[in-house]
Enzyme design. Sequence first.
Site, mmCIF file in Angstrom:
data_model
loop_
_atom_site.group_PDB
_atom_site.id
_atom_site.type_symbol
_atom_site.label_atom_id
_atom_site.label_comp_id
_atom_site.label_asym_id
_atom_site.label_seq_id
_atom_site.Cartn_x
_atom_site.Cartn_y
_atom_site.Cartn_z
ATOM 1 N N VAL A 1 43.407 52.554 13.816
ATOM 2 C CA VAL A 1 43.948 51.319 14.398
ATOM 3 C C VAL A 1 44.262 51.492 15.890
ATOM 4 O O VAL A 1 44.516 52.612 16.351
ATOM 5 C CB VAL A 1 45.228 50.874 13.649
ATOM 6 C CG1 VAL A 1 44.906 50.388 12.248
ATOM 7 C CG2 VAL A 1 46.266 51.983 13.591
ATOM 8 N N GLU B 1 58.272 57.506 15.741
ATOM 9 C CA GLU B 1 56.832 57.793 15.813
ATOM 10 C C GLU B 1 56.056 56.487 15.734
ATOM 11 O O GLU B 1 56.501 55.533 15.087
ATOM 12 C CB GLU B 1 56.416 58.668 14.617
ATOM 13 C CG GLU B 1 56.155 60.117 14.959
ATOM 14 C CD GLU B 1 54.890 60.384 15.761
ATOM 15 O OE1 GLU B 1 54.494 59.539 16.598
ATOM 16 O OE2 GLU B 1 54.291 61.453 15.570
ATOM 17 N N ASP C 1 50.014 59.976 10.256
ATOM 18 C CA ASP C 1 48.663 59.974 9.687
ATOM 19 C C ASP C 1 48.573 61.128 8.678
ATOM 20 O O ASP C 1 48.972 60.983 7.531
ATOM 21 C CB ASP C 1 47.678 60.120 10.854
ATOM 22 C CG ASP C 1 46.221 60.073 10.439
ATOM 23 O OD1 ASP C 1 45.944 59.861 9.264
ATOM 24 O OD2 ASP C 1 45.346 60.251 11.306
HETATM 25 P P1 IMP Z 1 49.256 63.238 12.359
HETATM 26 O O1 IMP Z 1 49.697 64.529 12.955
HETATM 27 O O2 IMP Z 1 47.918 63.342 11.690
HETATM 28 O O3 IMP Z 1 50.277 62.589 11.460
HETATM 29 O O4 IMP Z 1 48.918 62.267 13.565
HETATM 30 C C1 IMP Z 1 49.875 61.597 14.278
HETATM 31 C C2 IMP Z 1 49.355 61.157 15.629
HETATM 32 O O5 IMP Z 1 47.931 60.922 15.657
HETATM 33 C C3 IMP Z 1 49.972 59.821 15.972
HETATM 34 O O6 IMP Z 1 51.215 60.007 16.621
HETATM 35 C C4 IMP Z 1 48.924 59.169 16.846
HETATM 36 O O7 IMP Z 1 49.119 59.539 18.193
HETATM 37 C C5 IMP Z 1 47.607 59.737 16.363
HETATM 38 N N1 IMP Z 1 46.941 58.784 15.430
HETATM 39 C C6 IMP Z 1 46.789 58.936 14.102
HETATM 40 N N2 IMP Z 1 46.145 57.895 13.554
HETATM 41 C C7 IMP Z 1 45.867 57.038 14.573
HETATM 42 C C8 IMP Z 1 45.211 55.746 14.647
HETATM 43 O O8 IMP Z 1 44.743 55.147 13.648
HETATM 44 N N3 IMP Z 1 45.121 55.182 15.880
HETATM 45 C C9 IMP Z 1 45.611 55.788 17.001
HETATM 46 N N4 IMP Z 1 46.246 56.978 16.972
HETATM 47 C C10 IMP Z 1 46.378 57.607 15.767
#
Ligand code: IMP
Length: 178
Positions: free
Chosen positions: A156, A102, A106
């Site tokens: 980011v 990954e 986040d």
């Molecule tokens: P989660 O499901 O919230 O863990 O998000 C994961 C996905 O969100 C990552 O694989 C990224 O594609 C996107 N993402 C989360 N934070 C960022 C960031 O700071 N910059 C760019 N993409 C992000």
Amino acid sequence: MASLRVHDKEFDPFLTEEEIRTRVSFIADQLNTDYAGKRPLFIAILNGSFIFASDLFKELHIEAEICFIKLASYKGSRSTGHVVTAIGLDHEIYGRDVVIIEDIVDTGKTLTEFLPQLHHQQPASLRIVALLHKAEATVHPVQVDYIGFTIPDKFVVGYGLDYNGLGRNIPEIYKLVE
Ligand code: IMP
């Protein structure tokens, strides 16, 4: 490194190419040790992980396979709720040592929804490598086995990560100026 603009937003330098390279090599060393004598299947999640996956994979000296998938999420029926499907997962998972690649974990939502589907296919083992981990942002706890950098809860871009489609080709990582 100077700050830069992507779309309408300003970003400050955060991680240099050198810092990223050093850390990617370190993780590759760990994987080379941990998976010596095995033949792991790496599953890289598109789009964001494509640069990290490629740099990491080049540094693996073990026998290893890689495939790239996209996760599509949609609202299922009332009973199934939110559903995540993997597009392009054409490898047999059963009995394999699987490593998910990954770009960033986040909230943990994406992996929390996807991992049970992989477990269901009974891999011999299942681990996660993520370049970035926003530990403070975790809503759905996920065990990330190999972490490049634990970073604050800031948006980011760069090194594969985008802001509304742009910024993936920046070789370093920049963080949003708030
Ligand atoms: P989660 O499901 O919230 O863990 O998000 C994961 C996905 O969100 C990552 O694989 C990224 O594609 C996107 N993402 C989360 N934070 C960022 C960031 O700071 N910059 C760019 N993409 C992000």
